[in-house]
Design an enzyme around this catalytic site. Structure first.
Site, PDB file in Angstrom:
ATOM      1  N   HIS A  23       0.842  -1.207   0.000  1.00  0.00           N
ATOM      2  CA  HIS A  23       0.000   0.000   0.000  1.00  0.00           C
ATOM      3  C   HIS A  23       0.875   1.254   0.000  1.00  0.00           C
ATOM      4  CE1 HIS A  23      -3.047  -2.716   2.258  1.00  0.00           C
ATOM      5  NE2 HIS A  23      -3.520  -2.536   1.039  1.00  0.00           N
ATOM      6  N   ARG A  95      -1.187  -6.032  -8.438  1.00  0.00           N
ATOM      7  CA  ARG A  95       0.005  -6.822  -8.150  1.00  0.00           C
ATOM      8  C   ARG A  95       0.292  -7.814  -9.264  1.00  0.00           C
ATOM      9  NH1 ARG A  95      -2.407  -8.060  -2.380  1.00  0.00           N
ATOM     10  NH2 ARG A  95      -4.078  -8.350  -3.877  1.00  0.00           N
TER      11      ARG A  95
END
Ligand code: PNS
Length: 168
Positions: A23, A95
């Protein structure tokens, strides 16, 4: 991006249960593209979380003490929150290909609900593509070392939750 007094703001929504280095990598990258970011923590009373919403917000604020970053929470639909804030761009991290299908659904549903809605995707850094809050929670609760996966303040908070495991 600063265009004649226009401040480009994006909302970075998520569960952040807890904040990870993945994050943080997206927040740092996001700040190279936007002047301001609102990190919006989903407060979902129907879902059991490891950290309460205020705890999650405090951990983000501590880990990212930057005046360009506002930390907030929201309940209900994301499009209602973005409309209320007058910000129609959200930031999401990608991702792997496995994230894509869900993110594609989310982005399209949000745009269906609000035609002005836009999603900007950024790739996480190479060091964090395998990190997820869910795996961090699992590894930490079973006594694995997550010190390289989360910022130091989140690591301490996890250690407090699981003192017998020592976090390492
Ligand atoms: O960190 P997460 O759990 O992947 O974040 C998901 C989040 C919070 C962005 C998403 O679940 C969300 O926006 N929830 C709010 C409810 C909502 O708007 N649902 C419809 C989206 S299609």
């Amino acid at each position: 991006m600063m265009l004649l007094g226009h401040v480009a703001t994006a909302i970075y929504p998520g569960s952040f249960d807890p904040l990870t280095n993945g994050h943080l990598s997206i927040i740092h990258r996001g700040l190279t593209m936007f002047d301001r970011l609102i990190v919006a923590v989903l407060n979902n009373p129907r879902k059991q979380s490891m950290f309460g919403v205020e705890e999650r917000k405090a951990l983000i604020r501590e880990a990212m003490p930057d005046p360009r970053v506002e930390v907030d929470s929201f309940q209900g639909l994301l499009v209602h929150y973005t409309r209320k804030k007058g910000v129609h761009t959200i930031l999401r991290g990608l991702r792997a290909v496995s994230d894509f299908e869900y993110e594609f659904q989310l982005a399209n549903m949000n745009r269906k609900l609000d035609p002005d809605f836009d999603t900007v995707f950024m790739m996480t850094g190479q060091d964090s593509f395998y990190i997820s809050s869910q795996l961090v929670r699992e590894v930490a609760s079973l006594g694995g070392d997550v010190s390289e996966l989360v910022p130091p303040n989140v690591f301490s908070a996890l250690r407090e939750k699981f003192p017998s495991n020592n976090g390492r």
